[in-house]
Design a protein around this motif. Structure first.
Motif, PDB file in Angstrom:
ATOM      1  N   PHE A  85      12.179  23.087   7.133  1.00 14.90           N
ATOM      2  CA  PHE A  85      12.588  23.701   8.394  1.00 14.90           C
ATOM      3  C   PHE A  85      11.363  24.174   9.182  1.00 14.90           C
ATOM      4  CE2 PHE A  85      13.084  27.824  10.469  1.00 14.90           C
ATOM      5  CZ  PHE A  85      13.948  27.487  11.502  1.00 14.90           C
ATOM      6  N   ILE A  86      10.437  24.827   8.492  1.00 12.33           N
ATOM      7  CA  ILE A  86       9.236  25.341   9.162  1.00 12.33           C
ATOM      8  C   ILE A  86       8.424  24.184   9.731  1.00 12.33           C
ATOM      9  CG2 ILE A  86       7.042  26.532   8.783  1.00 12.33           C
ATOM     10  CD1 ILE A  86       8.643  28.301   6.731  1.00 12.33           C
ATOM     11  N   GLU A  87       8.268  23.114   8.968  1.00 17.47           N
ATOM     12  CA  GLU A  87       7.512  21.947   9.445  1.00 17.47           C
ATOM     13  C   GLU A  87       8.198  21.272  10.628  1.00 17.47           C
ATOM     14  OE1 GLU A  87       6.619  19.143   6.362  1.00 17.47           O
ATOM     15  OE2 GLU A  87       5.773  20.671   5.060  1.00 17.47           O
ATOM     16  N   GLN A  88       9.513  21.179  10.611  1.00 15.41           N
ATOM     17  CA  GLN A  88      10.246  20.407  11.615  1.00 15.41           C
ATOM     18  C   GLN A  88      10.645  21.197  12.855  1.00 15.41           C
ATOM     19  OE1 GLN A  88      13.596  18.884   9.436  1.00 15.41           O
ATOM     20  NE2 GLN A  88      12.303  17.785   7.983  1.00 15.41           N
ATOM     21  N   HIS A  89      10.899  22.503  12.714  1.00 11.30           N
ATOM     22  CA  HIS A  89      11.511  23.242  13.811  1.00 11.30           C
ATOM     23  C   HIS A  89      10.714  24.441  14.325  1.00 11.30           C
ATOM     24  CE1 HIS A  89      15.167  20.902  13.333  1.00 11.30           C
ATOM     25  NE2 HIS A  89      15.099  21.131  12.031  1.00 11.30           N
ATOM     26  N   TYR A  90       9.809  24.972  13.538  1.00  2.61           N
ATOM     27  CA  TYR A  90       9.122  26.216  13.919  1.00  2.61           C
ATOM     28  C   TYR A  90       8.409  26.096  15.269  1.00  2.61           C
ATOM     29  CZ  TYR A  90       5.861  30.082  14.029  1.00  2.61           C
ATOM     30  OH  TYR A  90       5.152  31.177  14.425  1.00  2.61           O
ATOM     31  N   VAL A  91       7.660  25.044  15.477  1.00  2.00           N
ATOM     32  CA  VAL A  91       6.870  24.906  16.707  1.00  2.00           C
ATOM     33  C   VAL A  91       7.772  24.928  17.939  1.00  2.00           C
ATOM     34  CG1 VAL A  91       5.370  23.351  18.026  1.00  2.00           C
ATOM     35  CG2 VAL A  91       4.937  23.741  15.600  1.00  2.00           C
ATOM     36  N   ASN A  92       8.880  24.198  17.896  1.00  8.80           N
ATOM     37  CA  ASN A  92       9.772  24.167  19.062  1.00  8.80           C
ATOM     38  C   ASN A  92      10.470  25.504  19.291  1.00  8.80           C
ATOM     39  OD1 ASN A  92       9.277  21.490  19.826  1.00  8.80           O
ATOM     40  ND2 ASN A  92      10.616  20.756  18.215  1.00  8.80           N
ATOM     41  N   ILE A  93      10.848  26.182  18.216  1.00  5.77           N
ATOM     42  CA  ILE A  93      11.458  27.502  18.365  1.00  5.77           C
ATOM     43  C   ILE A  93      10.449  28.475  18.960  1.00  5.77           C
ATOM     44  CG2 ILE A  93      12.365  29.487  17.092  1.00  5.77           C
ATOM     45  CD1 ILE A  93      13.711  27.468  15.200  1.00  5.77           C
ATOM     46  N   LYS A  94       9.216  28.406  18.486  1.00  5.48           N
ATOM     47  CA  LYS A  94       8.175  29.306  18.999  1.00  5.48           C
ATOM     48  C   LYS A  94       7.854  28.992  20.464  1.00  5.48           C
ATOM     49  CE  LYS A  94       5.682  32.810  18.092  1.00  5.48           C
ATOM     50  NZ  LYS A  94       6.310  34.105  17.963  1.00  5.48           N
ATOM     51  N   LYS A  95       7.894  27.724  20.863  1.00  4.34           N
ATOM     52  CA  LYS A  95       7.670  27.371  22.271  1.00  4.34           C
ATOM     53  C   LYS A  95       8.742  27.978  23.169  1.00  4.34           C
ATOM     54  CE  LYS A  95       5.174  23.038  21.739  1.00  4.34           C
ATOM     55  NZ  LYS A  95       5.238  21.572  21.878  1.00  4.34           N
ATOM     56  N   GLU A  96       9.983  28.024  22.686  1.00  2.00           N
ATOM     57  CA  GLU A  96      11.086  28.602  23.456  1.00  2.00           C
ATOM     58  C   GLU A  96      11.025  30.130  23.488  1.00  2.00           C
ATOM     59  OE1 GLU A  96      13.698  27.266  25.243  1.00  2.00           O
ATOM     60  OE2 GLU A  96      12.738  25.316  25.011  1.00  2.00           O
ATOM     61  N   ASN A  97      10.363  30.732  22.489  1.00  2.00           N
ATOM     62  CA  ASN A  97      10.314  32.185  22.336  1.00  2.00           C
ATOM     63  C   ASN A  97       8.887  32.625  22.020  1.00  2.00           C
ATOM     64  OD1 ASN A  97      13.446  32.631  22.103  1.00  2.00           O
ATOM     65  ND2 ASN A  97      12.949  30.966  20.715  1.00  2.00           N
ATOM     66  N   PRO A  98       7.945  32.424  22.944  1.00  2.00           N
ATOM     67  CA  PRO A  98       6.526  32.624  22.619  1.00  2.00           C
ATOM     68  C   PRO A  98       6.143  34.050  22.237  1.00  2.00           C
ATOM     69  CG  PRO A  98       6.812  32.249  24.972  1.00  2.00           C
ATOM     70  CD  PRO A  98       8.134  31.995  24.327  1.00  2.00           C
ATOM     71  N   ARG A  99       6.844  35.044  22.722  1.00  2.00           N
ATOM     72  CA  ARG A  99       6.493  36.437  22.414  1.00  2.00           C
ATOM     73  C   ARG A  99       7.366  37.035  21.309  1.00  2.00           C
ATOM     74  NH1 ARG A  99       3.010  38.307  26.476  1.00  2.00           N
ATOM     75  NH2 ARG A  99       3.089  37.041  28.354  1.00  2.00           N
ATOM     76  N   PHE A 100       8.283  36.247  20.791  1.00  2.00           N
ATOM     77  CA  PHE A 100       9.210  36.738  19.779  1.00  2.00           C
ATOM     78  C   PHE A 100       8.551  36.702  18.400  1.00  2.00           C
ATOM     79  CE2 PHE A 100      12.601  36.332  16.701  1.00  2.00           C
ATOM     80  CZ  PHE A 100      13.466  37.334  17.109  1.00  2.00           C
ATOM     81  N   PRO A 101       8.624  37.811  17.634  1.00  2.00           N
ATOM     82  CA  PRO A 101       8.001  37.820  16.305  1.00  2.00           C
ATOM     83  C   PRO A 101       8.839  37.074  15.261  1.00  2.00           C
ATOM     84  CG  PRO A 101       8.895  39.994  16.810  1.00  2.00           C
ATOM     85  CD  PRO A 101       9.112  39.135  18.023  1.00  2.00           C
ATOM     86  N   ILE A 102       8.260  36.009  14.731  1.00  2.00           N
ATOM     87  CA  ILE A 102       8.843  35.271  13.613  1.00  2.00           C
ATOM     88  C   ILE A 102       7.850  35.413  12.468  1.00  2.00           C
ATOM     89  CG2 ILE A 102       9.630  33.053  12.733  1.00  2.00           C
ATOM     90  CD1 ILE A 102      10.150  32.226  15.659  1.00  2.00           C
ATOM     91  N   LEU A 103       8.243  36.157  11.446  1.00  2.00           N
ATOM     92  CA  LEU A 103       7.362  36.436  10.321  1.00  2.00           C
ATOM     93  C   LEU A 103       7.734  35.530   9.159  1.00  2.00           C
ATOM     94  CD1 LEU A 103       7.653  40.308  10.552  1.00  2.00           C
ATOM     95  CD2 LEU A 103       5.970  38.837  11.645  1.00  2.00           C
ATOM     96  N   ILE A 104       6.763  34.801   8.648  1.00  2.00           N
ATOM     97  CA  ILE A 104       6.980  33.910   7.515  1.00  2.00           C
ATOM     98  C   ILE A 104       6.119  34.412   6.375  1.00  2.00           C
ATOM     99  CG2 ILE A 104       6.771  31.559   6.652  1.00  2.00           C
ATOM    100  CD1 ILE A 104       7.165  30.650   9.601  1.00  2.00           C
ATOM    101  N   ARG A 105       6.773  34.757   5.263  1.00  5.00           N
ATOM    102  CA  ARG A 105       6.085  35.313   4.104  1.00  5.00           C
ATOM    103  C   ARG A 105       6.327  34.420   2.896  1.00  5.00           C
ATOM    104  NH1 ARG A 105       3.837  37.384   7.700  1.00  5.00           N
ATOM    105  NH2 ARG A 105       3.993  39.552   8.319  1.00  5.00           N
ATOM    106  N   GLU A 106       5.243  33.982   2.303  1.00  5.48           N
ATOM    107  CA  GLU A 106       5.315  33.163   1.090  1.00  5.48           C
ATOM    108  C   GLU A 106       4.954  34.018  -0.114  1.00  5.48           C
ATOM    109  OE1 GLU A 106       4.097  28.789   2.730  1.00  5.48           O
ATOM    110  OE2 GLU A 106       2.479  30.146   2.178  1.00  5.48           O
TER     111      GLU A 106
END
Length: 96
Positions: A33-54
């Motif tokens: 999901f992160i590889e396929q969708h993260y970039v487009n979601i972030k482009k739509e919401n550039p100032r929105f905090p999306i935190l990814i923790r491994e």
């Protein structure tokens, strides 16, 4: 929703947190999901905090924080990339 289009978040959702394991099969769909969708979601919401923790060995889970400190979470264990995208959409719709 296709991989080419992102999700636009409303004003009621304040943060999205995703926890996953770097190697486990239970987290494979989240990694995809992160590889396929993260970039487009972030482009739509550039100032929105999306935190990814491994973290090694944890079960994947996603939290959404809304207005007034309310939170909701969804377990993501063994879901496909598409199912994780649907989980994001569900959390975003909860905020509306």
């Amino acid at each position: 929703m296709s991989a080419g289009k992102g999700i636009r978040f409303g004003q009621h959702i304040k943060e999205l947190r995703i926890h996953l394991c770097q190697k486990s099969s239970a987290s494979k769909g989240v990694r995809d999901f992160i590889e396929q969708h993260y970039v487009n979601i972030k482009k739509e919401n550039p100032r929105f905090p999306i935190l990814i923790r491994e973290c090694s060995g944890i079960q994947p889970k996603m939290w959404a924080r809304y207005e007034h400190g309310k939170e909701s979470h969804i377990p993501l264990s063994s879901l496909s990339s598409q199912q994780v995208l649907e989980a994001v959409e569900n959390l975003v719709q909860k905020s509306a």
